[in-house]
Design a protein around this motif. Sequence first.
Motif, PDB file in Angstrom:
ATOM      1  N   GLU A 199       0.864  -1.175   0.000  1.00 31.26           N
ATOM      2  CA  GLU A 199       0.000   0.000   0.000  1.00 31.26           C
ATOM      3  C   GLU A 199       0.901   1.225   0.000  1.00 31.26           C
ATOM      4  O   GLU A 199       1.709   1.408   0.909  1.00 31.26           O
ATOM      5  CB  GLU A 199      -0.896  -0.007   1.242  1.00 31.26           C
ATOM      6  CG  GLU A 199      -1.843  -1.204   1.298  1.00 31.26           C
ATOM      7  CD  GLU A 199      -2.679  -1.204   2.568  1.00 31.26           C
ATOM      8  OE1 GLU A 199      -2.544  -0.237   3.368  1.00 31.26           O
ATOM      9  OE2 GLU A 199      -3.442  -2.145   2.757  1.00 31.26           O
ATOM     10  N   VAL A 200       0.759   2.068  -1.010  1.00 30.67           N
ATOM     11  CA  VAL A 200       1.690   3.187  -1.190  1.00 30.67           C
ATOM     12  C   VAL A 200       0.945   4.516  -1.106  1.00 30.67           C
ATOM     13  O   VAL A 200      -0.114   4.690  -1.715  1.00 30.67           O
ATOM     14  CB  VAL A 200       2.416   3.091  -2.552  1.00 30.67           C
ATOM     15  CG1 VAL A 200       3.416   4.241  -2.689  1.00 30.67           C
ATOM     16  CG2 VAL A 200       3.129   1.755  -2.687  1.00 30.67           C
ATOM     17  N   VAL A 201       1.522   5.431  -0.333  1.00 30.74           N
ATOM     18  CA  VAL A 201       1.015   6.809  -0.294  1.00 30.74           C
ATOM     19  C   VAL A 201       2.188   7.725  -0.643  1.00 30.74           C
ATOM     20  O   VAL A 201       3.351   7.351  -0.477  1.00 30.74           O
ATOM     21  CB  VAL A 201       0.440   7.181   1.087  1.00 30.74           C
ATOM     22  CG1 VAL A 201      -0.833   6.406   1.356  1.00 30.74           C
ATOM     23  CG2 VAL A 201       1.466   6.936   2.200  1.00 30.74           C
ATOM     24  N   LYS A 202       1.894   8.895  -1.133  1.00 33.53           N
ATOM     25  CA  LYS A 202       2.967   9.822  -1.492  1.00 33.53           C
ATOM     26  C   LYS A 202       2.610  11.229  -1.049  1.00 33.53           C
ATOM     27  O   LYS A 202       1.456  11.528  -0.681  1.00 33.53           O
ATOM     28  CB  LYS A 202       3.245   9.796  -2.993  1.00 33.53           C
ATOM     29  CG  LYS A 202       2.165  10.403  -3.852  1.00 33.53           C
ATOM     30  CD  LYS A 202       2.609  10.410  -5.315  1.00 33.53           C
ATOM     31  CE  LYS A 202       1.563  11.074  -6.209  1.00 33.53           C
ATOM     32  NZ  LYS A 202       2.008  11.125  -7.634  1.00 33.53           N
ATOM     33  N   GLY A 203       3.611  12.098  -1.106  1.00 33.69           N
ATOM     34  CA  GLY A 203       3.388  13.491  -0.753  1.00 33.69           C
ATOM     35  C   GLY A 203       4.388  14.375  -1.465  1.00 33.69           C
ATOM     36  O   GLY A 203       5.502  13.943  -1.775  1.00 33.69           O
ATOM     37  N   TRP A 219       7.563   8.949  -0.912  1.00 34.47           N
ATOM     38  CA  TRP A 219       6.648   7.820  -0.974  1.00 34.47           C
ATOM     39  C   TRP A 219       6.819   6.968   0.277  1.00 34.47           C
ATOM     40  O   TRP A 219       7.939   6.779   0.761  1.00 34.47           O
ATOM     41  CB  TRP A 219       6.917   6.940  -2.193  1.00 34.47           C
ATOM     42  CG  TRP A 219       6.701   7.596  -3.525  1.00 34.47           C
ATOM     43  CD1 TRP A 219       5.573   7.544  -4.300  1.00 34.47           C
ATOM     44  CD2 TRP A 219       7.646   8.370  -4.271  1.00 34.47           C
ATOM     45  NE1 TRP A 219       5.750   8.246  -5.466  1.00 34.47           N
ATOM     46  CE2 TRP A 219       7.025   8.772  -5.471  1.00 34.47           C
ATOM     47  CE3 TRP A 219       8.963   8.767  -4.024  1.00 34.47           C
ATOM     48  CZ2 TRP A 219       7.672   9.537  -6.428  1.00 34.47           C
ATOM     49  CZ3 TRP A 219       9.618   9.544  -4.957  1.00 34.47           C
ATOM     50  CH2 TRP A 219       8.979   9.924  -6.147  1.00 34.47           C
ATOM     51  N   LEU A 220       5.711   6.431   0.775  1.00 32.78           N
ATOM     52  CA  LEU A 220       5.732   5.521   1.915  1.00 32.78           C
ATOM     53  C   LEU A 220       4.937   4.284   1.541  1.00 32.78           C
ATOM     54  O   LEU A 220       3.748   4.381   1.202  1.00 32.78           O
ATOM     55  CB  LEU A 220       5.153   6.198   3.154  1.00 32.78           C
ATOM     56  CG  LEU A 220       5.226   5.434   4.482  1.00 32.78           C
ATOM     57  CD1 LEU A 220       5.304   6.407   5.662  1.00 32.78           C
ATOM     58  CD2 LEU A 220       4.024   4.507   4.677  1.00 32.78           C
ATOM     59  N   ALA A 221       5.587   3.135   1.567  1.00 38.47           N
ATOM     60  CA  ALA A 221       4.942   1.868   1.201  1.00 38.47           C
ATOM     61  C   ALA A 221       4.912   0.943   2.410  1.00 38.47           C
ATOM     62  O   ALA A 221       5.886   0.867   3.175  1.00 38.47           O
ATOM     63  CB  ALA A 221       5.699   1.203   0.057  1.00 38.47           C
ATOM     64  N   GLN A 222       3.797   0.244   2.570  1.00 39.68           N
ATOM     65  CA  GLN A 222       3.685  -0.743   3.641  1.00 39.68           C
ATOM     66  C   GLN A 222       3.240  -2.072   3.051  1.00 39.68           C
ATOM     67  O   GLN A 222       2.233  -2.139   2.351  1.00 39.68           O
ATOM     68  CB  GLN A 222       2.697  -0.264   4.705  1.00 39.68           C
ATOM     69  CG  GLN A 222       3.144   1.021   5.380  1.00 39.68           C
ATOM     70  CD  GLN A 222       2.217   1.458   6.490  1.00 39.68           C
ATOM     71  OE1 GLN A 222       2.197   0.862   7.559  1.00 39.68           O
ATOM     72  NE2 GLN A 222       1.445   2.513   6.240  1.00 39.68           N
ATOM     73  N   GLY A 223       4.049  -3.092   3.329  1.00 34.83           N
ATOM     74  CA  GLY A 223       3.765  -4.404   2.777  1.00 34.83           C
ATOM     75  C   GLY A 223       4.194  -5.506   3.724  1.00 34.83           C
ATOM     76  O   GLY A 223       4.378  -5.276   4.927  1.00 34.83           O
ATOM     77  N   ALA A 224       4.377  -6.684   3.175  1.00 34.73           N
ATOM     78  CA  ALA A 224       4.706  -7.848   3.989  1.00 34.73           C
ATOM     79  C   ALA A 224       6.039  -7.701   4.719  1.00 34.73           C
ATOM     80  O   ALA A 224       6.242  -8.290   5.785  1.00 34.73           O
ATOM     81  CB  ALA A 224       4.736  -9.092   3.101  1.00 34.73           C
TER      82      ALA A 224
END
Length: 216
Positions: free
Chosen positions: A89-93, A113-118
């Motif tokens: 799941e990626v969000v950016k700013g 970018w900030l990504a959250q995964g396994a």
Amino acid sequence: MHHSTSDTLSPGSAETRKRPAGRRARQAAACATLAATAALLTGCGGDTAENTSAEKAASASPSKSMDGMGDMAMGDLSATPADKVPDAEVVKGSFALLDTRPPGMNDVKGTAWLAQGAKGTTVTVSLTGLKPGESYMAHLHAQYCSAGNGGKHFQFEKGGAAAPPNEVHLMFTADKSGTGMTTVNNTRRTGKNAVAIVVHPAEAQDNRIACADFDF
């Protein structure tokens, strides 16, 4: 006449008898040298549980691999960027300039970018308009940019250590064109608690240059 050979030795036999003693002497000397070398190395800055982690964190840089460093790393250009992490799941700013920026930083812009995964959390920053050759740091923050320019650093354990792995830090150096980019990983997920990221000169953390809110 019969002669006894018990008390008579040939030159070759005498040499044979002397060899073991010489060999033992050489072995003893070698062992003494190795022991002295080991003692010298032990007394000259061997890693200890108290200082190893802090020293590695402080020395991490974009050109230094994160292999063997885990959550203590502060940047790796060879790492997969956050926006490219599979099944995450990626969000950016987008970075916006702050009034606390030092002189000469009016053209800084970029994206985070900030990504959250396994595998936890991955953060990537990419900026232009920096001073070529200068070092910079970025930190995840627990408040949006409008709240005190991001407020305090985000911490997995509030009140804990103000350093990785309890915080997420990124360190990088701008190239000749003033561009800086790096990626860092942490094995834990930030959830929606790290809502912004702030960048500043590595040696002047109070001079916040720019802040980006993540689009959760």
